[in-house]
Design a protein around this motif. Structure first.
Motif, PDB file in Angstrom:
ATOM      1  N   GLY A  86      70.249  32.206  26.126  1.00 46.70           N
ATOM      2  CA  GLY A  86      69.793  32.993  24.760  1.00 46.70           C
ATOM      3  C   GLY A  86      70.253  34.562  24.457  1.00 46.70           C
ATOM      4  N   TYR A  87      70.568  34.879  25.939  1.00 47.34           N
ATOM      5  CA  TYR A  87      70.671  36.314  26.005  1.00 47.34           C
ATOM      6  C   TYR A  87      71.970  36.443  27.160  1.00 47.34           C
ATOM      7  N   SER A  88      72.401  35.131  27.296  1.00 47.57           N
ATOM      8  CA  SER A  88      73.384  35.766  27.670  1.00 47.57           C
ATOM      9  C   SER A  88      74.763  34.927  26.787  1.00 47.57           C
ATOM     10  N   THR A  89      74.709  34.718  25.507  1.00 49.71           N
ATOM     11  CA  THR A  89      75.617  34.131  24.734  1.00 49.71           C
ATOM     12  C   THR A  89      76.211  35.765  24.207  1.00 49.71           C
ATOM     13  N   GLY A  90      75.205  37.048  24.684  1.00 52.96           N
ATOM     14  CA  GLY A  90      76.338  38.225  24.308  1.00 52.96           C
ATOM     15  C   GLY A  90      74.989  38.713  23.515  1.00 52.96           C
ATOM     16  N   ASP A  91      74.901  37.700  22.153  1.00 49.62           N
ATOM     17  CA  ASP A  91      73.239  38.710  21.237  1.00 49.62           C
ATOM     18  C   ASP A  91      71.979  39.107  21.653  1.00 49.62           C
ATOM     19  N   PRO A  92      72.012  40.041  21.953  1.00 55.23           N
ATOM     20  CA  PRO A  92      70.511  39.986  23.106  1.00 55.23           C
ATOM     21  C   PRO A  92      69.083  39.335  21.737  1.00 55.23           C
ATOM     22  N   GLN A  93      68.957  39.394  20.448  1.00 53.50           N
ATOM     23  CA  GLN A  93      68.302  38.526  19.768  1.00 53.50           C
ATOM     24  C   GLN A  93      68.565  37.647  20.143  1.00 53.50           C
ATOM     25  N   ASN A  94      69.213  36.843  20.483  1.00 49.59           N
ATOM     26  CA  ASN A  94      69.541  35.531  20.824  1.00 49.59           C
ATOM     27  C   ASN A  94      68.157  34.912  22.053  1.00 49.59           C
ATOM     28  N   ARG A  95      67.850  36.071  22.698  1.00 51.59           N
ATOM     29  CA  ARG A  95      67.030  35.833  23.877  1.00 51.59           C
ATOM     30  C   ARG A  95      65.387  35.803  23.165  1.00 51.59           C
ATOM     31  N   LEU A  96      65.115  35.547  22.426  1.00 46.63           N
ATOM     32  CA  LEU A  96      63.686  35.421  21.177  1.00 46.63           C
ATOM     33  C   LEU A  96      63.482  33.944  20.734  1.00 46.63           C
ATOM     34  N   THR A  97      64.347  33.716  20.052  1.00 43.53           N
ATOM     35  CA  THR A  97      64.937  31.957  19.664  1.00 43.53           C
ATOM     36  C   THR A  97      63.643  31.738  20.460  1.00 43.53           C
ATOM     37  N   LEU A  98      63.467  30.845  21.069  1.00 43.62           N
ATOM     38  CA  LEU A  98      62.480  30.361  21.857  1.00 43.62           C
ATOM     39  C   LEU A  98      62.002  30.967  23.158  1.00 43.62           C
ATOM     40  N   GLY A  99      62.721  32.125  23.818  1.00 42.34           N
ATOM     41  CA  GLY A  99      62.148  32.880  24.798  1.00 42.34           C
ATOM     42  C   GLY A  99      60.954  34.176  24.725  1.00 42.34           C
ATOM     43  N   LYS A 100      60.768  33.680  23.650  1.00 40.04           N
ATOM     44  CA  LYS A 100      59.635  34.896  22.761  1.00 40.04           C
ATOM     45  C   LYS A 100      57.939  34.124  23.559  1.00 40.04           C
ATOM     46  N   TYR A 101      58.141  33.077  23.891  1.00 42.88           N
ATOM     47  CA  TYR A 101      56.879  32.359  24.236  1.00 42.88           C
ATOM     48  C   TYR A 101      56.495  32.590  25.491  1.00 42.88           C
ATOM     49  N   ASN A 102      57.106  33.377  26.251  1.00 49.12           N
ATOM     50  CA  ASN A 102      56.706  33.376  27.511  1.00 49.12           C
ATOM     51  C   ASN A 102      55.671  34.703  27.472  1.00 49.12           C
ATOM     52  N   PHE A 103      56.196  35.131  26.852  1.00 46.75           N
ATOM     53  CA  PHE A 103      54.466  36.489  26.455  1.00 46.75           C
ATOM     54  C   PHE A 103      53.912  36.283  26.190  1.00 46.75           C
ATOM     55  N   LEU A 104      53.345  34.530  25.561  1.00 43.15           N
ATOM     56  CA  LEU A 104      52.246  34.497  25.026  1.00 43.15           C
ATOM     57  C   LEU A 104      51.665  33.657  26.456  1.00 43.15           C
ATOM     58  N   ALA A 105      52.438  32.626  27.305  1.00 38.37           N
ATOM     59  CA  ALA A 105      52.265  32.911  28.336  1.00 38.37           C
ATOM     60  C   ALA A 105      51.831  33.084  29.223  1.00 38.37           C
ATOM     61  N   ILE A 106      52.511  34.638  29.598  1.00 30.55           N
ATOM     62  CA  ILE A 106      52.026  35.608  30.271  1.00 30.55           C
ATOM     63  C   ILE A 106      50.511  36.147  30.150  1.00 30.55           C
ATOM     64  N   MET A 107      49.643  36.268  28.431  1.00 31.11           N
ATOM     65  CA  MET A 107      48.438  36.542  27.264  1.00 31.11           C
ATOM     66  C   MET A 107      48.120  35.161  28.213  1.00 31.11           C
ATOM     67  N   GLY A 108      48.321  34.626  28.045  1.00 33.40           N
ATOM     68  CA  GLY A 108      46.841  33.387  28.754  1.00 33.40           C
ATOM     69  C   GLY A 108      46.806  33.030  30.074  1.00 33.40           C
ATOM     70  N   LEU A 109      47.922  33.614  30.934  1.00 33.31           N
ATOM     71  CA  LEU A 109      48.083  34.049  32.674  1.00 33.31           C
ATOM     72  C   LEU A 109      47.614  34.992  32.443  1.00 33.31           C
ATOM     73  N   MET A 110      46.830  35.892  31.917  1.00 38.60           N
ATOM     74  CA  MET A 110      46.185  37.205  32.184  1.00 38.60           C
ATOM     75  C   MET A 110      44.186  36.424  31.822  1.00 38.60           C
ATOM     76  N   VAL A 111      44.299  36.484  30.924  1.00 36.25           N
ATOM     77  CA  VAL A 111      42.806  35.880  30.244  1.00 36.25           C
ATOM     78  C   VAL A 111      42.204  34.636  31.738  1.00 36.25           C
TER      79      VAL A 111
END
Length: 145
Positions: free
Chosen positions: A108-133
């Motif tokens: 998504g980031y590589s498209t040249g529009d940084p907002q596209n990184r969050l379309t499905l990429g935002k779920y990496n933060f949920l995974a990190i939170m689960g790993l923290m738990v």
């Protein structure tokens, strides 16, 4: 191997997830190399400037997608290794979610529009939170045993 017998058998899935992430990282680095050639950004230049390169934003988005993944890698690895001691299947599953979402973050980031990184990429933060738990649970378990 000394000590390995103390780990649950399922810890192998944690190891495999970590190796899979290494392959993703190699792939992202190759994409940056291709972008360097395509947009004519030579080494050791980390980021292109628009004054010197009309495709600076496009290259910088590819570079930044990989750079951000490198910045997150130590935390991801540490949380996987520690949390996986007590919760190997959960951590391996969260690792898979993280890896897939990191792929989409980068593409998504590589498209040249940084907002596209969050379309499905935002779920990496949920995974990190689960790993923290999982890692907190592992630490508490050690303290209470």
């Amino acid at each position: 191997m000394a000590g390995v017998e103390l780990l649950p058998k399922e810890y192998g899935y944690v190891v495999l997830a970590l190796v899979l992430y290494c392959f993703l990282n190699f792939w992202m680095s190759f994409q940056v190399g291709k972008a360097r050639k395509q947009y004519k950004v030579s080494y050791p230049t980390m980021y292109a400037t628009e004054a010197e390169n009309k495709n600076a934003k496009q290259f910088n988005c590819v570079q930044r997608g990989h750079q951000n993944s490198l910045e997150m890698m130590p935390m991801f690895f540490m949380l996987m290794i520690v949390g996986g001691i007590k919760h190997p299947l959960i951590c391996a599953s969260l690792g898979a979610v993280y890896i897939v979402s990191r792929y989409f973050y980068f593409t998504g980031y590589s498209t040249g529009d940084p907002q596209n990184r969050l379309t499905l990429g935002k779920y990496n933060f949920l995974a990190i939170m689960g790993l923290m738990v999982c890692s907190i649970s592992c630490g508490v378990n050690f303290l209470l045993s």
